[in-house]
Write an enzyme that holds these catalytic residues in place. Structure first.
Site, PDB file in Angstrom:
ATOM      1  NE  ARG A 108      -1.960  -1.466   3.501  1.00 24.80           N
ATOM      2  CZ  ARG A 108      -2.393  -1.226   4.748  1.00 24.80           C
ATOM      3  NH1 ARG A 108      -3.495  -0.869   5.182  1.00 24.80           N
ATOM      4  NH2 ARG A 108      -1.597  -1.692   5.806  1.00 24.80           N
ATOM      5  CB  SER A 177       6.068  -6.265   7.342  1.00 20.17           C
ATOM      6  OG  SER A 177       5.599  -5.165   7.379  1.00 20.17           O
ATOM      7  CG  ASP A 230       3.976  -5.382   9.707  1.00 20.52           C
ATOM      8  OD1 ASP A 230       4.701  -5.837  10.306  1.00 20.52           O
ATOM      9  OD2 ASP A 230       3.109  -6.217   9.142  1.00 20.52           O
TER      10      ASP A 230
END
Length: 503
Positions: A108, A177, A230
């Site tokens: 994203r 992440s 994340d």
């Protein structure tokens, strides 16, 4: 004529007897197959057992490994990585900031306009992009060039509601992440890939430098101000809105946890103690392993066929990447050894990861009287038609066994963190403080039976009194907002902050 009639009668009777015998044999065979299939299911259920005593053992092992990982590098299967985040957001952050969230099969890109303590998040927009599978196992430049190109497209759509101060460079929080050894807030070396990625030439490289070079190649004028996991992004986003947030857990494609530790409780930290007295620790808890984990033959075979054999064992039994495939593996054994779906083993049942966790969730949540969703999923995904109701019920039961084990072990992990922080019990004479765990990830958000089981199991572990002070809270898109907030708090333009404080 009479003899003919008698003969015909005898032949008919013999035929009826033969047919009856065949039917009886078929039913006996079918009954034997069903019994064998149920024996496989019951054995699996038994080996997946997560009694309260077992969960306490797992939680205690988690706490022990946390201490070991904080004491020295390589001292534990838990990496307990120092994040260099020693100040979480306060609410005073101000300006336009971007975030890139790379942590699974999608990434994203997000932008936020922050308006300080009064206005908080004035405006935010994001876009989500699916990563082509070949890029997940290709070369570093190809992956980061793809990401930078998508980032360039997103920047080009920046509207008038977003205001970048004149003469300033855009700044970005990079949520990455995967296990990284950080050297500072904006640099970190990739240790290894997880979650289906395997790009050899990126391992050992500074991922911020790789992204920065790709942005330069694609003409994107942007500075990476903060590199975060994340889970740390979720922790930062959670703390921005709720000061009682002390830990964050991601349960999605993969899984991880981060929490706020007392700096003096980190023996391997050799720098100056931060002014805040705190340091955010990225646990990398997916790599947790203990003899107390209820592992089965299916988990061992999944591990042996994975890209990272012997690693991420906790992740492989609780996260969204793997739950559906565990169900598939059990169904395959039932099909091979008990003809669960008929005499021919469905070919698609042999395809790894063909049954994804979202489909498993849909079957588990099927409330129709004839379990038509289960029937449709078996047909559409695995090519299995004409399943009986009792077969469908057995599939739902299997989904429940796999999800329950994952959810209860996740709760045990959280309980282990609370024990490390001394927030697992009510202390007499002390003012009771709320403890909030910020949760994010598609598995937790969308698989309702999983998340409900997790919360119920955590309450069971804590007991009624302590459970009253512990809240599990969904922090939707916390990691994206959190990364942008950490970019703001580590901006190269500190005078922005001064201006906000003076106004």
């Amino acid at each position: 004529m009479g003899k003919v009639a008698v003969g015909a009668t005898v032949i008919c009777a013999a035929t009826v007897c033969a047919v009856a015998a065949l039917i009886v044999r078929h039913r006996m065979k079918s009954s034997g197959r069903w019994a064998r299939a149920m024996a496989i299911l019951r054995e699996f259920e038994d080996k997946c057992g997560t009694s309260l005593g077992k969960l306490r053992q797992v939680a205690d092992a988690m706490t022990v490994e946390m201490h070991a990982g904080l004491a020295s590098e390589g001292g534990s299967k838990l990496k307990m990585l120092i994040s260099f985040v020693d100040n979480l957001p306060t609410g005073d952050e101000h300006g336009l900031f971007y975030a890139l969230d790379l942590g699974g099969t999608n990434f994203r890109v997000l932008r936020v306009q922050l308006g300080g303590r009064e206005r908080r998040v004035v405006k935010q927009e994001f876009t989500e992009v699916s990563i082509p599978q070949p890029l997940m196992v290709g070369c570093s430049d190809d992956l980061f060039d793809f990401i930078a190109a998508e980032l360039a497209k997103f920047v080009a759509t920046e509207g008038e509601e977003f205001h970048l101060a004149p003469g300033r460079q855009r700044e970005l929080g990079f949520t990455f992440s995967f296990p990284v050894k950080q050297a500072s807030i904006a640099s970190g070396t990739l240790l290894n890939w997880t979650k289906g990625f395997s790009i050899d030439d990126a391992v050992g490289q500074d991922v911020v430098a790789e992204l920065t070079k790709a942005m330069e190649r694609k003409g994107v004028d942007m500075r990476v101000a903060a590199l975060v996991n994340d889970t740390i992004g979720t922790l930062a986003g959670g703390r921005y809105f709720n000061n009682d947030v002390v830990a964050a857990v991601i349960l999605g494609t993969g899984t991880n946890a981060a929490y706020v530790e007392r700096a003096h409780a980190i023996p391997k930290w050799h720098g100056l103690l931060p002014k805040s007295g705190e340091m955010v620790i990225n646990m990398e808890w997916g790599n947790f392993r203990s003899s107390h984990l209820p592992l089965t033959e299916y988990d061992h075979s999944l591990d042996l066929e994975s890209l990272n054999v012997g690693e991420q064992i906790f992740e492989k039994i609780i996260s969204g990447m793997y739950l559906g495939d565990i169900v598939r593996r059990v169904l395959l054994k039932m099909a091979e050894e008990a003809a669960f779906f008929g005499d021919v083993v469905p070919a698609k049942l042999r395809v790894p990861f063909i049954l994804r966790t979202p489909e498993m969730s849909s079957m588990h949540h099927d409330t129709s009287s004839d379990l038509k969703v289960v029937g449709a999923k078996l047909k559409d995904i695995l090519g299995i038609t004409n399943t009986s109701l009792k077969t469908r019920r057995a599939v739902v039961e299997l989904c429940n066994i796999v999800a329950t084990r994952g959810a209860r072990l996740s709760a045990a992990g959280i309980y282990g963190i609370l024990k490390k922080l001394g927030r697992d019990v009510v202390k007499e004479g002390e003012k009771q403080q709320k403890t909030v765990i910020a949760m994010d990830g598609g598995l937790f958000e969308h698989y309702k039976k999983f998340s409900q089981c997790l919360e119920d199991s955590l309450k069971e572990l804590l007991g009624d009194e302590a459970a009253d002070n512990v809240i599990v809270e969904h922090a939707n898109d916390g990691s994206g907002i959190g990364a942008a907030l950490l970019a703001a708090s580590h901006s190269q333009y500190p005078e922005l902050e001064d201006a906000v404080q003076e106004s």
